[in-house]
Design a protein around this motif. Structure first.
Motif, PDB file in Angstrom:
ATOM      1  N   PRO A  63       0.835  -1.213   0.000  1.00  0.00           N
ATOM      2  CA  PRO A  63       0.000   0.000   0.000  1.00  0.00           C
ATOM      3  C   PRO A  63       0.868   1.262   0.000  1.00  0.00           C
ATOM      4  O   PRO A  63       1.821   1.372   0.777  1.00  0.00           O
ATOM      5  N   GLY A  64       0.547   2.192  -0.890  1.00  0.00           N
ATOM      6  CA  GLY A  64       1.278   3.445  -0.952  1.00  0.00           C
ATOM      7  C   GLY A  64       2.634   3.345  -1.618  1.00  0.00           C
ATOM      8  O   GLY A  64       3.382   4.329  -1.635  1.00  0.00           O
ATOM      9  N   GLN A  65       2.952   2.191  -2.187  1.00  0.00           N
ATOM     10  CA  GLN A  65       4.267   1.981  -2.781  1.00  0.00           C
ATOM     11  C   GLN A  65       4.181   1.721  -4.278  1.00  0.00           C
ATOM     12  O   GLN A  65       3.111   1.411  -4.814  1.00  0.00           O
ATOM     13  N   VAL A  66       5.332   1.832  -4.941  1.00  0.00           N
ATOM     14  CA  VAL A  66       5.437   1.460  -6.348  1.00  0.00           C
ATOM     15  C   VAL A  66       6.653   0.561  -6.523  1.00  0.00           C
ATOM     16  O   VAL A  66       7.589   0.593  -5.724  1.00  0.00           O
ATOM     17  N   LEU A  67       6.597  -0.252  -7.584  1.00  0.00           N
ATOM     18  CA  LEU A  67       7.731  -1.078  -7.974  1.00  0.00           C
ATOM     19  C   LEU A  67       8.407  -0.419  -9.161  1.00  0.00           C
ATOM     20  O   LEU A  67       7.755  -0.094 -10.158  1.00  0.00           O
ATOM     21  N   VAL A  68       9.706  -0.204  -9.054  1.00  0.00           N
ATOM     22  CA  VAL A  68      10.466   0.458 -10.112  1.00  0.00           C
ATOM     23  C   VAL A  68      11.423  -0.536 -10.754  1.00  0.00           C
ATOM     24  O   VAL A  68      12.189  -1.211 -10.045  1.00  0.00           O
ATOM     25  N   ASP A  69      11.365  -0.642 -12.078  1.00  0.00           N
ATOM     26  CA  ASP A  69      12.395  -1.362 -12.821  1.00  0.00           C
ATOM     27  C   ASP A  69      13.593  -0.426 -12.916  1.00  0.00           C
ATOM     28  O   ASP A  69      13.557   0.593 -13.618  1.00  0.00           O
ATOM     29  N   VAL A  70      14.650  -0.745 -12.208  1.00  0.00           N
ATOM     30  CA  VAL A  70      15.789   0.152 -12.067  1.00  0.00           C
ATOM     31  C   VAL A  70      16.690   0.094 -13.301  1.00  0.00           C
ATOM     32  O   VAL A  70      17.097  -0.991 -13.733  1.00  0.00           O
ATOM     33  N   ALA A  71      16.990   1.256 -13.852  1.00  0.00           N
ATOM     34  CA  ALA A  71      17.923   1.355 -14.975  1.00  0.00           C
ATOM     35  C   ALA A  71      19.305   1.800 -14.512  1.00  0.00           C
ATOM     36  O   ALA A  71      20.322   1.321 -15.007  1.00  0.00           O
ATOM     37  N   PHE A  72      19.336   2.737 -13.550  1.00  0.00           N
ATOM     38  CA  PHE A  72      20.597   3.267 -13.047  1.00  0.00           C
ATOM     39  C   PHE A  72      20.520   3.435 -11.534  1.00  0.00           C
ATOM     40  O   PHE A  72      19.471   3.782 -10.986  1.00  0.00           O
ATOM     41  N   ALA A  73      21.641   3.208 -10.882  1.00  0.00           N
ATOM     42  CA  ALA A  73      21.775   3.506  -9.453  1.00  0.00           C
ATOM     43  C   ALA A  73      22.988   4.406  -9.283  1.00  0.00           C
ATOM     44  O   ALA A  73      24.027   4.178  -9.909  1.00  0.00           O
ATOM     45  N   ALA A  79       5.506   5.890  -2.961  1.00  0.00           N
ATOM     46  CA  ALA A  79       5.103   6.717  -4.102  1.00  0.00           C
ATOM     47  C   ALA A  79       5.308   8.194  -3.801  1.00  0.00           C
ATOM     48  O   ALA A  79       5.613   8.983  -4.710  1.00  0.00           O
ATOM     49  N   ALA A  80       5.153   8.585  -2.540  1.00  0.00           N
ATOM     50  CA  ALA A  80       5.274  10.002  -2.180  1.00  0.00           C
ATOM     51  C   ALA A  80       6.693  10.527  -2.375  1.00  0.00           C
ATOM     52  O   ALA A  80       6.900  11.738  -2.471  1.00  0.00           O
ATOM     53  N   GLY A  81       7.677   9.630  -2.439  1.00  0.00           N
ATOM     54  CA  GLY A  81       9.056  10.063  -2.569  1.00  0.00           C
ATOM     55  C   GLY A  81       9.568  10.111  -3.995  1.00  0.00           C
ATOM     56  O   GLY A  81      10.749  10.393  -4.221  1.00  0.00           O
ATOM     57  N   LEU A  82       8.691   9.861  -4.964  1.00  0.00           N
ATOM     58  CA  LEU A  82       9.111   9.840  -6.366  1.00  0.00           C
ATOM     59  C   LEU A  82       9.309  11.249  -6.919  1.00  0.00           C
ATOM     60  O   LEU A  82       8.610  12.183  -6.534  1.00  0.00           O
ATOM     61  N   PHE A  83      10.235  11.357  -7.871  1.00  0.00           N
ATOM     62  CA  PHE A  83      10.407  12.573  -8.665  1.00  0.00           C
ATOM     63  C   PHE A  83      10.262  12.187 -10.126  1.00  0.00           C
ATOM     64  O   PHE A  83      11.011  11.334 -10.622  1.00  0.00           O
TER      65      PHE A  83
END
Length: 315
Positions: A27-37, A104-108
């Motif tokens: 809840p309140g989250q997203v899954l990101v396919d990471v391209a760069f770290a 999700a709230a921390g996304l840019f």
């Protein structure tokens, strides 16, 4: 999924590639396919076991800043985020992996016209550079000394201070790094690896101290009355440690920005906007595949890097 694990503190070789469970957005989250770290100096300190802002129990997947595409959303999250290019911080763990779950709230959102790799390079360093510049507030015609001017934050400070109308003195170690500072707009350059490096530098009004230690203390001595010094790093392994009383005697202000969460978000967004508009250029000096995270850490620790160091997780 592929990931890099830290199972014990130590040198760069303690970072080992391996498999990790597939994360699931709650809840309140997203899954990101990471391209760069991205990789920061602080992360190398955490890996070594030295004091750092990051805290985690071992074993852990290290890594803080990531960029990629939203692949899934959890309960209560707007589905329109699916497929969006984003960058975000992870609180110090979980970044060196193919996928990451974040709030999700921390996304840019990455602005149009800005590469995802450039956005990741700006996530931590762009925020820091913007905060430092606004705190010191250099004015047109003032002389500004930027230490570690070829580093991730330093390269951005050179550009931001120049855009503010300041005369920029870039301090770095070695001709390769000095030439980069010149390309970014520095008016003067000085190699602080040479004895007596301050002898050739006239008094300055602002010092951005990214090194600390003896170099930071030497830079402090260059400040004119009414000058400001703001410290953002300790590449030397220690802060400059200037006593408030000594600064007051010299008529110098030691500026200490307060990391307000609302302002920190605005600093990040400002850096992303400036880069998208072509007014700020992050320098990505080196890239390593995910499995070579240990090599990336080693390069940073041996001062062999310029600008930002990224892990390429997927093409």
């Amino acid at each position: 999924m592929r990931a890099v694990w830290l199972t014990e503190f130590g040198g760069p070789d303690v970072l080992v590639g391996g498999a990790a469970p597939e994360p699931v957005a709650g809840p309140g989250q997203v899954l990101v396919d990471v391209a760069f770290a991205n990789i920061t100096f602080v992360e190398t300190q955490f890996r070594s076991g030295a004091p750092s802002p990051f805290k985690a129990d071992l074993p852990v997947i290290p890594g803080n800043g990531v960029g990629g595409v939203v692949a899934a959303v959890g309960e209560g999250v707007d589905g329109s985020l699916l497929g969006t290019r984003v960058v975000t911080g992870m609180g110090g763990s979980g970044g060196y992996a193919e996928r990451a779950v974040v709030d999700a709230a921390g996304l840019f959102a990455v602005p149009e016209g800005l590469g995802l790799d450039d956005a990741v390079a700006l996530l931590a360093d762009g925020r820091t550079a913007t905060m430092m510049l606004r705190a010191a507030a250099p004015r047109t015609g003032e002389r500004v000394l930027v230490e570690a001017a070829a580093g991730g934050v330093g390269t951005l400070l050179v550009q931001l201070a120049k855009a503010a109308g300041a005369t920029v003195v870039a301090a770095a170690g070695g001709e390769r790094k000095l030439e980069l500072a010149r390309e970014l707009g520095a008016d003067e350059v000085v190699d602080y690896g040479r004895p007596g490096w301050t002898d050739s530098v006239r008094a300055v009004d602002v010092v951005f101290d990214g090194v600390g230690g003896e170099i930071g203390r030497a830079a402090f001595d260059l400040l004119a009355k009414g000058g400001r010094m703001v410290s953002f790093g300790l590449a030397s392994g220690e802060w400059a440690g200037i006593p408030e009383e000594k600064a007051a005697e010299r008529g110098v202000t030691l500026v200490q920005p307060k990391p307000d969460p609302v302002l920190m978000r605005e600093y990040t967004e400002s850096a992303l906007r400036e880069a998208a508009a072509g007014r700020l250029r992050p320098v990505i000096g080196q890239r390593f595949p995910l499995e070579r995270a240990s090599d990336a850490h080693a390069a940073i620790e041996t001062r062999a890097t310029v600008g930002k160091t990224l892990l390429e997780v997927r093409s």
